[in-house]
Design a protein around this motif. Structure first.
Motif, PDB file in Angstrom:
ATOM      1  N   VAL A   1      25.877  28.644 -14.404  1.00 38.25           N
ATOM      2  CA  VAL A   1      24.428  28.415 -14.435  1.00 38.25           C
ATOM      3  C   VAL A   1      23.867  27.388 -15.760  1.00 38.25           C
ATOM      4  N   LEU A   2      24.811  27.973 -16.514  1.00 35.05           N
ATOM      5  CA  LEU A   2      24.445  25.920 -18.175  1.00 35.05           C
ATOM      6  C   LEU A   2      24.904  24.862 -17.729  1.00 35.05           C
ATOM      7  N   SER A   3      25.433  24.900 -16.327  1.00 37.54           N
ATOM      8  CA  SER A   3      25.440  23.732 -16.239  1.00 37.54           C
ATOM      9  C   SER A   3      25.026  22.662 -15.965  1.00 37.54           C
ATOM     10  N   HIS A   4      23.148  23.028 -15.678  1.00 30.05           N
ATOM     11  CA  HIS A   4      22.184  22.530 -15.962  1.00 30.05           C
ATOM     12  C   HIS A   4      21.982  21.434 -17.049  1.00 30.05           C
ATOM     13  N   PHE A   5      22.412  22.237 -18.214  1.00 35.04           N
ATOM     14  CA  PHE A   5      22.410  21.595 -19.724  1.00 35.04           C
ATOM     15  C   PHE A   5      23.309  20.489 -20.067  1.00 35.04           C
ATOM     16  N   ILE A   6      23.993  20.151 -18.505  1.00 31.82           N
ATOM     17  CA  ILE A   6      25.279  18.626 -18.978  1.00 31.82           C
ATOM     18  C   ILE A   6      24.014  18.087 -18.985  1.00 31.82           C
ATOM     19  N   ARG A   7      24.463  17.118 -20.389  1.00 36.75           N
ATOM     20  CA  ARG A   7      23.278  16.248 -20.693  1.00 36.75           C
ATOM     21  C   ARG A   7      23.562  14.932 -19.923  1.00 36.75           C
ATOM     22  N   ARG A   8      22.541  13.756 -19.394  1.00 38.02           N
ATOM     23  CA  ARG A   8      23.242  13.210 -18.227  1.00 38.02           C
ATOM     24  C   ARG A   8      22.052  11.848 -18.908  1.00 38.02           C
ATOM     25  N   ASP A   9      22.600  11.065 -18.297  1.00 41.25           N
ATOM     26  CA  ASP A   9      21.253   9.182 -18.665  1.00 41.25           C
ATOM     27  C   ASP A   9      20.036   9.739 -17.592  1.00 41.25           C
ATOM     28  N   ASP A  10      20.404  10.204 -16.274  1.00 39.98           N
ATOM     29  CA  ASP A  10      19.398  10.675 -15.585  1.00 39.98           C
ATOM     30  C   ASP A  10      18.982  12.528 -15.134  1.00 39.98           C
ATOM     31  N   ASN A  11      18.922  12.805 -16.195  1.00 39.13           N
ATOM     32  CA  ASN A  11      18.796  13.957 -15.769  1.00 39.13           C
ATOM     33  C   ASN A  11      17.243  14.619 -16.966  1.00 39.13           C
ATOM     34  N   THR A  12      16.459  16.083 -16.607  1.00 43.36           N
ATOM     35  CA  THR A  12      15.679  16.472 -17.442  1.00 43.36           C
ATOM     36  C   THR A  12      16.808  18.093 -17.645  1.00 43.36           C
ATOM     37  N   LEU A  13      16.522  18.230 -18.460  1.00 46.39           N
ATOM     38  CA  LEU A  13      16.862  19.708 -18.883  1.00 46.39           C
ATOM     39  C   LEU A  13      16.275  21.071 -18.891  1.00 46.39           C
ATOM     40  N   PRO A  14      16.383  22.183 -17.874  1.00 47.03           N
ATOM     41  CA  PRO A  14      15.700  22.994 -17.920  1.00 47.03           C
ATOM     42  C   PRO A  14      15.169  23.507 -18.588  1.00 47.03           C
ATOM     43  N   GLN A  15      14.266  24.064 -19.004  1.00 48.72           N
ATOM     44  CA  GLN A  15      13.301  24.872 -20.136  1.00 48.72           C
ATOM     45  C   GLN A  15      13.471  26.043 -19.843  1.00 48.72           C
ATOM     46  N   PHE A  16      13.784  27.597 -20.847  1.00 48.89           N
ATOM     47  CA  PHE A  16      13.101  28.813 -20.967  1.00 48.89           C
ATOM     48  C   PHE A  16      12.024  29.463 -21.115  1.00 48.89           C
ATOM     49  N   PRO A  17      11.278  29.913 -19.505  1.00 49.45           N
ATOM     50  CA  PRO A  17      12.151  30.767 -19.197  1.00 49.45           C
ATOM     51  C   PRO A  17      12.100  30.066 -17.869  1.00 49.45           C
ATOM     52  N   PHE A  18      13.438  30.076 -17.137  1.00 45.75           N
ATOM     53  CA  PHE A  18      13.781  29.799 -15.193  1.00 45.75           C
ATOM     54  C   PHE A  18      14.438  30.407 -14.665  1.00 45.75           C
ATOM     55  N   ILE A  19      14.464  30.306 -13.129  1.00 43.43           N
ATOM     56  CA  ILE A  19      15.307  30.861 -12.496  1.00 43.43           C
ATOM     57  C   ILE A  19      16.566  30.644 -11.894  1.00 43.43           C
ATOM     58  N   CYS A  20      16.902  31.232 -11.570  1.00 44.60           N
ATOM     59  CA  CYS A  20      18.891  30.548 -11.665  1.00 44.60           C
ATOM     60  C   CYS A  20      19.639  31.002 -10.347  1.00 44.60           C
ATOM     61  N   LEU A  21      19.097  30.409  -8.784  1.00 42.69           N
ATOM     62  CA  LEU A  21      19.262  31.413  -7.686  1.00 42.69           C
ATOM     63  C   LEU A  21      21.464  30.924  -8.190  1.00 42.69           C
ATOM     64  N   LEU A  22      21.985  31.886  -7.982  1.00 50.98           N
ATOM     65  CA  LEU A  22      23.482  32.048  -8.349  1.00 50.98           C
ATOM     66  C   LEU A  22      24.729  32.362  -7.382  1.00 50.98           C
ATOM     67  N   VAL A  23      24.965  31.430  -6.511  1.00 50.35           N
ATOM     68  CA  VAL A  23      25.512  31.605  -5.362  1.00 50.35           C
ATOM     69  C   VAL A  23      27.168  31.511  -5.563  1.00 50.35           C
ATOM     70  N   SER A  24      28.223  31.823  -5.048  1.00 49.59           N
ATOM     71  CA  SER A  24      29.831  30.820  -5.120  1.00 49.59           C
ATOM     72  C   SER A  24      30.183  31.581  -4.101  1.00 49.59           C
ATOM     73  N   GLY A  25      31.214  31.856  -4.041  1.00 55.02           N
ATOM     74  CA  GLY A  25      32.302  32.345  -3.083  1.00 55.02           C
ATOM     75  C   GLY A  25      32.600  33.762  -3.630  1.00 55.02           C
ATOM     76  N   GLY A  26      31.921  34.068  -5.130  1.00 54.03           N
ATOM     77  CA  GLY A  26      32.791  35.811  -5.536  1.00 54.03           C
ATOM     78  C   GLY A  26      30.715  36.255  -5.806  1.00 54.03           C
ATOM     79  N   HIS A  27      29.689  35.248  -6.334  1.00 55.10           N
ATOM     80  CA  HIS A  27      28.435  35.892  -6.874  1.00 55.10           C
ATOM     81  C   HIS A  27      27.392  35.890  -5.707  1.00 55.10           C
TER      82      HIS A  27
END
Ligand code: KG4
Ligand code: ZN
Length: 333
Positions: free
Chosen positions: A115-141
């Motif tokens: 989920v926190l991978s969204h806070f990795i700063r790049r030159d081309d992104n804006t970071l989410p602000q709290f509160p936000f909703i995240c759908l976490l979908v992987s092989g285990g979750h």
């Protein structure tokens, strides 16, 4: 300025990353090919491969970042959940590295890292602000999470049985498409019709999911058709991929849409391996336009397992002086 070395070894990817504050200097991933022939991850083989990979992967991460091991300020590592034998390799390495240099250790929860991978700063992104909703979908979750702060996550809904990625992988396995099946289904689905076949999704209350029935109805459907046409899968592969992908992804999006509307939150993210799926990414974009949400879709390199996400979670813990004791064991669940 803080330089963090991050280690991820929870499943079948050995990964190391170097971060300077919230920016990535390197993110090296060694994916283990050995599991392909078995149609799924073999835990014993995974731990052995981590053992072989860990030192070269860390060396490569330091080299690519052009950082010496002496200038690392802290080591972040995935403590769990995951395969115990796999976790042990990363945890032990992290402890040894931190102990040898007398620097702090930061333990990271694998799901929080996605989920926190969204806070990795790049030159081309804006970071989410709290509160936000995240759908976490992987092989285990599979979880719909409400984030009030970096480490304050409320589960609004989750799967009561299989994870979405697991269901997709099983469908791929039934069609003999190899492991992991998600990327293959995604690619083949592009040439098929998503309404060729209909697979029902169960009526589950609230924002929870269930995928085990979907998998079984797919299996029985194929069994019936293979009786009439032994080549049914070969003849209809693209349509089958498009239809099962639509069934699973649209189910994910339907519940997510309802949960977000009910919450009143206007920022929505996806994370985890299945967030690499093109139908899910397009579907979320569409929902964002329809409801005027701001949507956050991770770059492909941060969808599936990687150490950069562990590094960013570790960085925010480091800022809080939230350090781990050298005696901490990994946890599987
Ligand atoms: O996050 P991840 O690398 O590992 C876990 O923490 O489980 O997710 C792996 C899952 C697998 O089930 C894989 O098939 C799925 O992510 N996946 C995809 C795609 N790329 C990876 N599923 C659907 N479409 C994709 N493009
Ligand atoms: Zn993961």
């Amino acid at each position: 300025m803080t330089t963090i070395l991050a280690i991820e070894s929870s499943c079948d990817d050995t990964s190391a990353a170097v971060l300077r504050d919230d920016r990535i200097l390197s993110n090296v991933i060694a994916s283990q090919k050995v599991h392909e022939q078995y149609g799924g991850v073999v835990p014993e083989l995974a731990s052995r491969a981590h053992q072989q990979n860990i030192i070269p992967v860390v060396d490569a991460a330091l080299r690519q970042a052009d950082v010496s091991s002496q200038s690392i300020d802290a080591v972040a590592f995935t403590r769990g959940p995951g395969l115990l034998g796999s976790l042990m390799v990363g945890v032990s390495f992290a402890k040894g590295f931190a102990q040898a240099r007398n620097i702090p250790l930061v333990e990271v929860n694998h799901l929080q890292a996605h989920v926190l991978s969204h806070f990795i700063r790049r030159d081309d992104n804006t970071l989410p602000q709290f509160p936000f909703i995240c759908l976490l979908v992987s092989g285990g979750h599979t979880q719909i999470l409400l984030l009030r702060d970096y480490f304050d996550m409320e589960v609004l809904g989750q799967t009561i049985d299989d994870a979405a990625g697991e269901a997709i992988d099983k469908a791929a396995k039934i069609m003999d498409l190899g492991y992991p099946g998600g990327p293959v289904i995604d690619r083949l689905a592009k040439e098929g019709r998503d309404d060729a076949y209909h697979f029902a999704t169960p009526a589950i209350p609230g924002y929870d999911y269930s995928f085990s029935g979907v998998k079984t109805s797919f299996l029985y459907f194929l069994r019936d058709h293979l009786k009439e046409d032994p080549q049914f899968i070969e003849h209809h592969r693209a349509d089958l991929c498009a239809s099962i992908q639509a069934c699973i992804v649209d189910f994910l999006l339907r519940k997510l849409e309802r949960a977000v509307i009910a919450s009143g939150v206007r920022q929505v993210a996806i994370a985890g391996g299945v967030s690499a799926n093109s139908r899910l990414r397009e579907g979320l974009q569409r929902l964002g336009k329809k409801h005027h949400w701001e949507v956050f879709i991770p770059p492909f390199q941060f969808c599936t397992d990687n150490a950069a996400m562990v590094g960013i979670a570790g960085y925010y813990k480091y800022l809080r002086n939230d350090f781990a004791d050298i005696s901490l064991p990994p946890y599987a669940r």
